[in-house]
Design an enzyme around this catalytic site. Structure first.
Site, PDB file in Angstrom:
ATOM      1  CE  LYS A 126      23.314  44.846  26.502  1.00 14.11           C
ATOM      2  NZ  LYS A 126      22.635  43.585  26.592  1.00 14.11           N
ATOM      3  CG  ASP A 166      25.918  42.553  27.992  1.00 13.74           C
ATOM      4  OD1 ASP A 166      25.144  41.624  27.448  1.00 13.74           O
ATOM      5  OD2 ASP A 166      26.847  42.988  27.337  1.00 13.74           O
TER       6      ASP A 166
HETATM    7  P1  NDP Z   1      31.128  37.659  30.608  1.00 12.32           P
HETATM    8  O1  NDP Z   1      31.908  39.285  30.563  1.00 12.32           O
HETATM    9  O2  NDP Z   1      30.695  36.894  31.541  1.00 12.32           O
HETATM   10  O3  NDP Z   1      31.951  37.043  29.404  1.00 12.32           O
HETATM   11  C1  NDP Z   1      32.399  37.504  28.356  1.00 12.32           C
HETATM   12  C2  NDP Z   1      33.337  36.513  27.469  1.00 12.32           C
HETATM   13  O4  NDP Z   1      33.678  36.734  26.120  1.00 12.32           O
HETATM   14  C3  NDP Z   1      34.725  36.263  28.316  1.00 12.32           C
HETATM   15  O5  NDP Z   1      35.247  35.097  28.119  1.00 12.32           O
HETATM   16  C4  NDP Z   1      35.387  37.564  27.671  1.00 12.32           C
HETATM   17  O6  NDP Z   1      37.182  37.219  27.596  1.00 12.32           O
HETATM   18  C5  NDP Z   1      35.238  37.121  26.216  1.00 12.32           C
HETATM   19  N1  NDP Z   1      35.107  38.443  25.365  1.00 12.32           N
HETATM   20  C6  NDP Z   1      34.501  39.547  25.762  1.00 12.32           C
HETATM   21  N2  NDP Z   1      35.001  40.495  24.748  1.00 12.32           N
HETATM   22  C7  NDP Z   1      35.852  40.101  23.938  1.00 12.32           C
HETATM   23  C8  NDP Z   1      36.400  40.238  22.788  1.00 12.32           C
HETATM   24  N3  NDP Z   1      36.227  41.534  22.240  1.00 12.32           N
HETATM   25  N4  NDP Z   1      37.069  39.319  22.011  1.00 12.32           N
HETATM   26  C9  NDP Z   1      37.298  38.090  22.541  1.00 12.32           C
HETATM   27  N5  NDP Z   1      36.614  37.671  23.623  1.00 12.32           N
HETATM   28  C10 NDP Z   1      35.823  38.371  24.389  1.00 12.32           C
HETATM   29  O7  NDP Z   1      29.849  38.215  29.656  1.00 12.32           O
HETATM   30  P2  NDP Z   1      28.642  37.336  29.180  1.00 12.32           P
HETATM   31  O8  NDP Z   1      28.769  35.958  29.161  1.00 12.32           O
HETATM   32  O9  NDP Z   1      27.514  37.561  30.056  1.00 12.32           O
HETATM   33  O10 NDP Z   1      28.097  37.709  27.707  1.00 12.32           O
HETATM   34  C11 NDP Z   1      28.528  37.189  26.719  1.00 12.32           C
HETATM   35  C12 NDP Z   1      27.889  37.270  25.392  1.00 12.32           C
HETATM   36  O11 NDP Z   1      26.579  36.903  25.512  1.00 12.32           O
HETATM   37  C13 NDP Z   1      27.536  39.123  25.180  1.00 12.32           C
HETATM   38  O12 NDP Z   1      27.471  38.966  23.839  1.00 12.32           O
HETATM   39  C14 NDP Z   1      26.312  39.307  25.907  1.00 12.32           C
HETATM   40  O13 NDP Z   1      25.773  40.432  25.211  1.00 12.32           O
HETATM   41  C15 NDP Z   1      25.472  37.922  25.295  1.00 12.32           C
HETATM   42  N6  NDP Z   1      24.377  37.960  26.414  1.00 12.32           N
HETATM   43  C16 NDP Z   1      24.378  37.574  27.766  1.00 12.32           C
HETATM   44  C17 NDP Z   1      23.562  37.548  28.471  1.00 12.32           C
HETATM   45  C18 NDP Z   1      23.670  37.323  29.974  1.00 12.32           C
HETATM   46  O14 NDP Z   1      22.569  36.903  30.556  1.00 12.32           O
HETATM   47  N7  NDP Z   1      24.680  37.483  30.554  1.00 12.32           N
HETATM   48  C19 NDP Z   1      22.112  37.248  28.070  1.00 12.32           C
HETATM   49  C20 NDP Z   1      22.143  37.577  26.467  1.00 12.32           C
HETATM   50  C21 NDP Z   1      23.241  37.744  25.763  1.00 12.32           C
HETATM   51  P3  NDP Z   1      37.920  38.057  28.698  1.00 12.32           P
HETATM   52  O15 NDP Z   1      37.273  37.311  30.119  1.00 12.32           O
HETATM   53  O16 NDP Z   1      39.117  37.780  28.470  1.00 12.32           O
HETATM   54  O17 NDP Z   1      37.176  39.331  28.392  1.00 12.32           O
END
Ligand code: NDP
Length: 444
Positions: A126, A166
């Site tokens: 990672k 991510d």
């Molecule tokens: P994105 O950046 O596309 O979206 C993240 C979302 O979570 C946004 O809505 C963001 O809000 C919100 N968010 C992020 N940090 C915080 C926080 N500290 N408090 C509250 N809300 C928060 O990321 P992903 O959708 O790609 O990833 C989401 C999760 O899924 C992560 O844990 C990632 O590691 C996991 N994941 C992702 C994969 C992928 O293929 N993308 C694969 C496997 C796991 P805002 O826009 O306001 O920041």
């Protein structure tokens, strides 16, 4: 003291101020207790757990770049190459101000077992940076990505380490990083996944984590005599995982009533309008207030609160430690039957325990969100073959993988007398293959 407890203590001592890493190690090792106890003498002699919790390599570097005002900015970049026993390191790059070494290590550690569960030949890694793409111009994002890749490119490659997206790293960032890698290294290879379709990306990769989450949830419900159709679903987050989880949930006949971002959340009793959500988040890159302003049935709330809405299925899809004990209590109180983690480690240890004790079906992230990395592995296969598969081909392989992951973790839990405990099942199923490979390869 048992070997598991000794190693947990050692990790806390050797990695101070890394609470998320401690939490991930604790969750995994606690649930491996039965397997470790059955092999304690051998594992101790080979220091197997000590080797497992120590990354093979961790790289930390300076990322200088120039902003639109001509000011030089300096961020920190990381790549933790955790375990390559079963294949080249594979895992995403997180761009978020909260990123530090402990967070990257927790994610890299989880990734080892997740990647093993997918049955693809990929090890765990990672990376990322404390850079915040939010509010930056495209030129600033490009400047950061080019500087980041100028250093990172020394350590990665299609057969050594293949990063992906991510939080904060989407198609735009992957494109800029790929361009810089190719320019410096002079090779056109599948060094990153999540690429655009015009330069080696895979159809269905964008949808994969969210869709995969629903395929696994559907199978888990089915095997417990329930179905997803007709269920009310609460989702947190509104990024890549959340959007496509909502889309697939609705395709499968469920109603999604919430989404959130880091400033607030939306309750939409009529069901989330996924097309509008995509327009707001993917095209306009705007806040959820914009969604609420364009959707009369939606109520916008500041702060946290998604888990207070009654639902049958809860899908945390934002970030780590976003579903706390009080949230778990509210879910149980409101009659929730299943929680499946779209994000990595979104549920705290005590909340997980509470949900499980109260009979909620609980699918941990390393299994439930493995569809993303599984499809990244499919992207790697297509790159090697110089071929592109159709959306339907990739989606059907993804569905098979998720169904298999569910059965592997279900079987492993049963084998060790923990039927229905999918945390134990996922950790054991992921661990067995890695340990077998580590043992076969000697002390390295
Ligand atoms: P994105 O950046 O596309 O979206 C993240 C979302 O979570 C946004 O809505 C963001 O809000 C919100 N968010 C992020 N940090 C915080 C926080 N500290 N408090 C509250 N809300 C928060 O990321 P992903 O959708 O790609 O990833 C989401 C999760 O899924 C992560 O844990 C990632 O590691 C996991 N994941 C992702 C994969 C992928 O293929 N993308 C694969 C496997 C796991 P805002 O826009 O306001 O920041």
């Amino acid at each position: 003291m048992s070997y598991v407890d000794e190693v947990i203590e050692l990790v806390v001592k050797q990695n101070p101020a890394e609470p998320e890493f401690h939490q991930a190690v604790k969750e995994v090792l606690e649930s491996l207790r039965a397997v470790v106890e059955a092999n304690e003498e051998k594992y101790r002699k080979e220091a197997l757990l000590e080797r497992l919790v120590n990354p093979e390599r961790q790289i930390k570097f300076r990322v200088p770049w120039v902003d639109d005002k001509g000011q030089v900015q300096v961020n920190t970049g990381y790549r933790v190459q955790f375990n390559s026993a079963i294949g080249p390191y594979k895992g995403g790059l997180r761009l978020h101000p909260s990123v530090n070494l402990g967070i990257i290590k927790f994610l890299g550690f989880e990734q080892i077992f997740k990647n093993s569960l997918t049955a693809a030949a990929i090890g765990g890694g990672k990376g990322g940076s404390d850079f915040d793409p939010k509010g930056k111009s495209d030129r600033e994002v490009m400047a950061f990505c080019q500087s980041f890749m100028t250093e990172l490119c020394k350590y990665i490659g299609a057969d050594t380490d293949v990063p992906a997206g991510d939080i904060g790293t989407g198609a735009r960032e992957i494109g800029y990083m790929f361009g810089q890698y190719k320019r410096i290294r002079g090779v056109y290879e599948g060094v990153l996944t999540g690429k655009g379709l015009s330069y080696g990306g895979s159809l269905a990769r964008t949808e994969a984590t969210g869709y995969g989450l629903l395929y696994l949830t559907e199978e888990m419900l089915k095997c417990n005599g329930k179905e997803i159709a007709g269920k009310t679903v609460c989702i947190s987050g509104s990024g890549n995982v959340a959007i496509y989880a909502a889309q697939k949930a609705e395709q499968l006949g469920a109603k999604v009533v919430t989404v959130s971002d880091s400033t607030g959340w939306v309750y939409d009793p009529e069901g989330i309008d996924v097309a509008l959500l995509k327009e707001v988040k993917e095209v306009k890159r705007a806040r959820l207030t914009e969604y609420a302003a364009n959707r009369p049935s939606a109520q916008y709330h500041e702060g946290r609160g998604v888990w207070t809405i009654p639902c049958d299925v809860a899908l945390p899809c934002a970030t780590q430690n976003e579903l706390l004990l009080d949230d778990a209590k509210a879910l149980v109180e409101n009659g929730c039957i299943a929680v499946a983690e779209g994000a990595n480690m979104p549920t705290t240890l005590e909340a997980t325990e509470y949900l499980q004790k109260n009979g909620i079906l609980f699918a941990p992230g390393k299994a439930a969100n493995a569809g993303g990395v599984a499809t990244s592995a499919l992207e790697m296969s297509q790159n090697s073959e110089r071929l592109s598969w159709t959306f339907e081909e990739v989606d059907s392989k993804l569905k098979n993988i998720m169904v298999n992951i569910f059965h592997n973790m279900d079987d492993a839990a049963k084998r060790y007398g923990a039927e229905g405990n999918y945390v134990v099942g996922a950790n054991i199923a992921g661990f067995e293959k890695v340990v077998d490979a580590m043992t076969a390869q000697g002390i390295v």
